[in-house]
Motif scaffolding. Structure first.
Motif, PDB file in Angstrom:
ATOM      1  N   LEU A   1      -3.003  11.973 -19.106  1.00 14.91           N
ATOM      2  CA  LEU A   1      -2.632  11.172 -17.945  1.00 14.91           C
ATOM      3  C   LEU A   1      -1.352  10.377 -18.128  1.00 14.91           C
ATOM      4  O   LEU A   1      -0.624  10.153 -17.160  1.00 14.91           O
ATOM      5  CB  LEU A   1      -3.777  10.213 -17.599  1.00 14.91           C
ATOM      6  CG  LEU A   1      -5.121  10.863 -17.225  1.00 14.91           C
ATOM      7  CD1 LEU A   1      -6.172   9.787 -16.997  1.00 14.91           C
ATOM      8  CD2 LEU A   1      -4.974  11.729 -15.976  1.00 14.91           C
ATOM      9  N   LEU A   2      -1.081   9.937 -19.357  1.00 13.97           N
ATOM     10  CA  LEU A   2       0.026   9.017 -19.581  1.00 13.97           C
ATOM     11  C   LEU A   2       1.332   9.769 -19.773  1.00 13.97           C
ATOM     12  O   LEU A   2       1.365  10.915 -20.243  1.00 13.97           O
ATOM     13  CB  LEU A   2      -0.263   8.131 -20.791  1.00 13.97           C
ATOM     14  CG  LEU A   2      -1.552   7.288 -20.706  1.00 13.97           C
ATOM     15  CD1 LEU A   2      -1.738   6.495 -21.986  1.00 13.97           C
ATOM     16  CD2 LEU A   2      -1.522   6.364 -19.497  1.00 13.97           C
ATOM     17  N   SER A   3       2.430   9.083 -19.462  1.00 10.25           N
ATOM     18  CA  SER A   3       3.768   9.655 -19.625  1.00 10.25           C
ATOM     19  C   SER A   3       4.303   9.353 -21.012  1.00 10.25           C
ATOM     20  O   SER A   3       3.815   8.438 -21.697  1.00 10.25           O
ATOM     21  CB  SER A   3       4.716   9.077 -18.559  1.00 10.25           C
ATOM     22  OG  SER A   3       4.887   7.687 -18.783  1.00 10.25           O
ATOM     23  N   PRO A   4       5.344  10.074 -21.460  1.00 10.71           N
ATOM     24  CA  PRO A   4       5.931   9.798 -22.775  1.00 10.71           C
ATOM     25  C   PRO A   4       6.472   8.379 -22.907  1.00 10.71           C
ATOM     26  O   PRO A   4       6.478   7.816 -23.995  1.00 10.71           O
ATOM     27  CB  PRO A   4       7.054  10.825 -22.876  1.00 10.71           C
ATOM     28  CG  PRO A   4       6.626  11.945 -21.990  1.00 10.71           C
ATOM     29  CD  PRO A   4       5.908  11.298 -20.848  1.00 10.71           C
ATOM     30  N   ASP A   5       6.923   7.788 -21.784  1.00 10.08           N
ATOM     31  CA  ASP A   5       7.474   6.435 -21.864  1.00 10.08           C
ATOM     32  C   ASP A   5       6.431   5.414 -22.333  1.00 10.08           C
ATOM     33  O   ASP A   5       6.759   4.416 -22.981  1.00 10.08           O
ATOM     34  CB  ASP A   5       8.023   6.016 -20.501  1.00 10.08           C
ATOM     35  CG  ASP A   5       9.231   6.845 -20.094  1.00 10.08           C
ATOM     36  OD1 ASP A   5       9.864   7.414 -20.999  1.00 10.08           O
ATOM     37  OD2 ASP A   5       9.513   6.918 -18.888  1.00 10.08           O
ATOM     38  N   VAL A   6       5.152   5.658 -21.994  1.00  7.91           N
ATOM     39  CA  VAL A   6       4.097   4.744 -22.421  1.00  7.91           C
ATOM     40  C   VAL A   6       3.995   4.718 -23.942  1.00  7.91           C
ATOM     41  O   VAL A   6       3.893   3.658 -24.558  1.00  7.91           O
ATOM     42  CB  VAL A   6       2.752   5.153 -21.792  1.00  7.91           C
ATOM     43  CG1 VAL A   6       1.617   4.303 -22.353  1.00  7.91           C
ATOM     44  CG2 VAL A   6       2.827   5.036 -20.275  1.00  7.91           C
ATOM     45  N   PHE A   7       4.065   5.902 -24.561  1.00  2.00           N
ATOM     46  CA  PHE A   7       3.959   5.960 -26.013  1.00  2.00           C
ATOM     47  C   PHE A   7       5.212   5.433 -26.690  1.00  2.00           C
ATOM     48  O   PHE A   7       5.140   4.840 -27.772  1.00  2.00           O
ATOM     49  CB  PHE A   7       3.670   7.397 -26.458  1.00  2.00           C
ATOM     50  CG  PHE A   7       2.299   7.862 -26.080  1.00  2.00           C
ATOM     51  CD1 PHE A   7       1.199   7.471 -26.809  1.00  2.00           C
ATOM     52  CD2 PHE A   7       2.105   8.676 -24.974  1.00  2.00           C
ATOM     53  CE1 PHE A   7      -0.069   7.891 -26.461  1.00  2.00           C
ATOM     54  CE2 PHE A   7       0.847   9.093 -24.614  1.00  2.00           C
ATOM     55  CZ  PHE A   7      -0.252   8.701 -25.363  1.00  2.00           C
ATOM     56  N   VAL A   8       6.362   5.627 -26.048  1.00  2.80           N
ATOM     57  CA  VAL A   8       7.587   5.065 -26.622  1.00  2.80           C
ATOM     58  C   VAL A   8       7.516   3.543 -26.630  1.00  2.80           C
ATOM     59  O   VAL A   8       7.804   2.884 -27.641  1.00  2.80           O
ATOM     60  CB  VAL A   8       8.814   5.555 -25.816  1.00  2.80           C
ATOM     61  CG1 VAL A   8      10.076   4.807 -26.279  1.00  2.80           C
ATOM     62  CG2 VAL A   8       9.009   7.045 -25.982  1.00  2.80           C
ATOM     63  N   GLY A   9       7.087   2.953 -25.489  1.00  2.00           N
ATOM     64  CA  GLY A   9       6.956   1.497 -25.436  1.00  2.00           C
ATOM     65  C   GLY A   9       5.894   0.968 -26.394  1.00  2.00           C
ATOM     66  O   GLY A   9       6.086  -0.056 -27.056  1.00  2.00           O
ATOM     67  N   MET A  10       4.758   1.670 -26.485  1.00  7.38           N
ATOM     68  CA  MET A  10       3.697   1.243 -27.391  1.00  7.38           C
ATOM     69  C   MET A  10       4.169   1.278 -28.842  1.00  7.38           C
ATOM     70  O   MET A  10       3.883   0.359 -29.625  1.00  7.38           O
ATOM     71  CB  MET A  10       2.468   2.140 -27.216  1.00  7.38           C
ATOM     72  CG  MET A  10       1.269   1.743 -28.052  1.00  7.38           C
ATOM     73  SD  MET A  10      -0.051   2.971 -27.934  1.00  7.38           S
ATOM     74  CE  MET A  10      -0.342   2.972 -26.159  1.00  7.38           C
ATOM     75  N   THR A  11       4.880   2.347 -29.186  1.00 12.89           N
ATOM     76  CA  THR A  11       5.357   2.462 -30.566  1.00 12.89           C
ATOM     77  C   THR A  11       6.346   1.356 -30.888  1.00 12.89           C
ATOM     78  O   THR A  11       6.319   0.770 -31.984  1.00 12.89           O
ATOM     79  CB  THR A  11       6.015   3.828 -30.781  1.00 12.89           C
ATOM     80  OG1 THR A  11       5.076   4.860 -30.459  1.00 12.89           O
ATOM     81  CG2 THR A  11       6.464   3.994 -32.214  1.00 12.89           C
ATOM     82  N   ARG A  12       7.217   1.052 -29.949  1.00 17.17           N
ATOM     83  CA  ARG A  12       8.198  -0.015 -30.183  1.00 17.17           C
ATOM     84  C   ARG A  12       7.520  -1.382 -30.333  1.00 17.17           C
ATOM     85  O   ARG A  12       7.903  -2.181 -31.187  1.00 17.17           O
ATOM     86  CB  ARG A  12       9.205  -0.051 -29.021  1.00 17.17           C
ATOM     87  CG  ARG A  12      10.160   1.116 -29.012  1.00 17.17           C
ATOM     88  CD  ARG A  12      10.948   1.152 -30.287  1.00 17.17           C
ATOM     89  NE  ARG A  12      11.771   2.362 -30.393  1.00 17.17           N
ATOM     90  CZ  ARG A  12      12.140   2.905 -31.514  1.00 17.17           C
ATOM     91  NH1 ARG A  12      11.706   2.370 -32.666  1.00 17.17           N
ATOM     92  NH2 ARG A  12      12.908   3.971 -31.543  1.00 17.17           N
ATOM     93  N   ILE A  13       6.530  -1.653 -29.496  1.00 15.53           N
ATOM     94  CA  ILE A  13       5.849  -2.955 -29.575  1.00 15.53           C
ATOM     95  C   ILE A  13       5.087  -3.078 -30.892  1.00 15.53           C
ATOM     96  O   ILE A  13       5.197  -4.095 -31.606  1.00 15.53           O
ATOM     97  CB  ILE A  13       4.900  -3.112 -28.378  1.00 15.53           C
ATOM     98  CG1 ILE A  13       5.707  -3.226 -27.084  1.00 15.53           C
ATOM     99  CG2 ILE A  13       4.021  -4.356 -28.566  1.00 15.53           C
ATOM    100  CD1 ILE A  13       4.845  -3.237 -25.838  1.00 15.53           C
ATOM    101  N   LEU A  14       4.314  -2.056 -31.224  1.00 10.48           N
ATOM    102  CA  LEU A  14       3.536  -2.120 -32.457  1.00 10.48           C
ATOM    103  C   LEU A  14       4.421  -2.095 -33.695  1.00 10.48           C
ATOM    104  O   LEU A  14       4.056  -2.651 -34.734  1.00 10.48           O
ATOM    105  CB  LEU A  14       2.546  -0.955 -32.514  1.00 10.48           C
ATOM    106  CG  LEU A  14       1.409  -0.981 -31.480  1.00 10.48           C
ATOM    107  CD1 LEU A  14       0.561   0.274 -31.596  1.00 10.48           C
ATOM    108  CD2 LEU A  14       0.549  -2.219 -31.661  1.00 10.48           C
ATOM    109  N   GLY A  15       5.589  -1.458 -33.609  1.00  3.83           N
ATOM    110  CA  GLY A  15       6.455  -1.348 -34.779  1.00  3.83           C
ATOM    111  C   GLY A  15       7.496  -2.436 -34.902  1.00  3.83           C
ATOM    112  O   GLY A  15       8.298  -2.410 -35.854  1.00  3.83           O
TER     113      GLY A  15
END
Length: 464
Positions: free
Chosen positions: A215-229
């Motif tokens: 369901l989710l777009s690639p931008d969601v994972f890019v933002g999540m990775t940046r926040i967590l990292g």
């Protein structure tokens, strides 16, 4: 309570153990009635004239001369072992979780983070919310710790030791902090085991990391990775670029260098968002617990301690004379305490009934008459005189009465205070005299046949 030998050296007790002993004695007396504490109160009266200090001194004497001190130390050791077992199990659980997350060569990063940090984040938020008023003061880990302690420490007073310890923490408002120490210690051990397992498996096996979504777009994972990292990146655990993050959603595995970046990012997330918060919370709980326990005081208004004020802080010694002294049967004048101090010999009548000729008409000048001991006030007066005990003391009893536990306890207290204690039995049948003889023999107090015999013993025979 079992009495230690009089020559037994007391165990050193730290401040926490002193308050713990006092609370355990208070709860024991509240549940099972007052303890025999005449000698304990006499020892406490030698402490500074502060009610809290004397309550601690009384409890220390009772604990040292019984089994309570040893039971508390035994429970303390068992509680430490239970905590060590709990933290060891947590470490093994962390190892198992990390091994399960890396159980396959292809690792879904979302599921890996959820498995390694999901339950931790939930319990951490619950712990923070636990400081709000009205929420329960226990957790599964604290209950498990108490259960393990009960299994390791059994026998008399084990439940009393636990109850007194929890009551002490509750009164110091430190129980929630203690729960936090148990919980954060367990999670710290779990993350140490998990990180060690991650480093070992990532160093020994080849893994490919990827994101999966429907369901989710690639931008969601890019933002999540940046926040967590963001925070791990400050420590050198850099996340892959945005393009590589988006490419990790595809079915094709990326180069080995990208997989290494993902593995470092995963380790950094576990370190920063898992281990470090628990370490900081554990350190805060330790400091807060020490500060709370350092402020422990005795609350004289608690049930059990309120009744000790008059006995441990007599009004005539600390608050001045606020009422006339009670009438005392027997020939003891105002100068008796002065004469008793440092005196060679003294006589004491214990609950003598009517019809017995006492005190004698004349006593030698160096023999002091302590009067009669018929009430609690008399005992308090005599204990004050015995702060400077005479070298010889004659205990005069009514042999028409059967010796009871009160007489035995009073004899034991006098025997501990006076170097040479002897007893004179007046009146009584042969059966009662034999009962007194047995009681005196049990206390190792010699019996004499007459007052003249005692005067000859101390070398003070009156002359005509």
């Amino acid at each position: 309570m079992r009495n230690r030998p009089p020559t037994a050296a007391p165990h050193p007790a730290g401040p926490l153990l002193q308050y713990w002993q006092a609370e355990a004695v208070r709860l024991r007396e509240a549940h099972w009635g007052p303890l025999e504490d005449r000698a304990a109160c006499q020892a406490a009266l030698r402490a500074p004239a502060d009610l809290g200090v004397r309550i601690l001194a009384r409890a220390a004497w009772l604990a040292e001369h019984g089994e309570l001190h040893d039971r508390l130390v035994q429970w303390s050791v068992g509680a430490r072992w239970a905590l060590a077992v709990l933290w060891l199990c947590a470490c093994l659980a962390g190892i198992g979780t990390a091994a399960a997350v890396l159980g396959q060569s292809q690792v879904n990063l979302a599921l890996a983070l959820l498995g390694l940090l999901g339950l931790h984040a939930l319990t951490f938020l619950i712990w923070l919310a636990g400081w709000l008023p009205g929420l329960p003061d226990s957790t599964a880990l604290s209950r498990l710790w108490l259960w393990l302690t009960r299994r390791l420490v059994r026998g008399p007073d084990a439940a009393l030791a636990a109850q007194a310890f929890l009551s002490l923490l509750g009164r110091a408002r430190a129980w929630k902090t203690a729960i936090g120490l148990i919980s954060h210690g367990a999670w710290t051990a779990a993350f140490l085991g998990a990180l060690a397992t991650l480093l070992l498996l990532l160093s020994a096996r080849h893994y490919t990391f990827h994101w999966e979504t429907t369901l989710l777009s690639p931008d969601v994972f890019v933002g999540m990775t940046r926040i967590l990292g963001s925070v791990p990146g400050l420590l050198g655990f850099e996340a892959p670029s945005d393009a590589l993050i988006a490419a990790s959603l595809g079915p094709q595995p990326l180069a080995a260098g990208v997989q290494a970046e993902w593995s470092l990012w995963l380790i950094g997330c576990v370190l920063v968002w898992g281990l470090l918060p628990r370490l900081l919370a554990l350190a805060a709980c330790i400091l807060h617990l020490r500060r709370r326990l350092a402020r422990l005081t005795v609350d004289p208004g608690l049930p059990g301690w309120l009744d000790l004020r008059e006995r441990l802080l007599p009004t005539h010694a600390n608050l001045g004379i606020d009422r006339p002294a009670p009438a005392i049967d027997g020939a003891i004048g105002p100068a008796a305490p002065v004469a008793a101090a440092g005196g060679r010999a003294a006589v004491l009548a214990y609950e003598l009934g009517h019809g017995l000729d006492w005190p004698p008409a004349q006593l030698p000048d160096d023999v002091v008459d302590f009067g009669r001991c018929d009430s609690r006030e008399d005992r308090a007066r005599i204990r004050a005189l015995l702060r400077t005990p005479p070298a010889h003391l004659l205990f005069v009893c009514d042999a028409r009465l059967t010796p009871d536990r009160g007489a035995a306890a009073w004899l034991d207290e006098l025997r501990r205070s006076c170097p040479d204690l002897r007893a004179l039995c007046l009146g009584g049948t042969p059966e009662r005299l034999q009962a007194w003889q047995d009681a005196l023999s049990h206390q190792a107090v010699p019996r004499i046949s007459s007052l003249d015999g005692w005067l000859e013993h101390i070398g003070s025979v009156p002359h005509d």
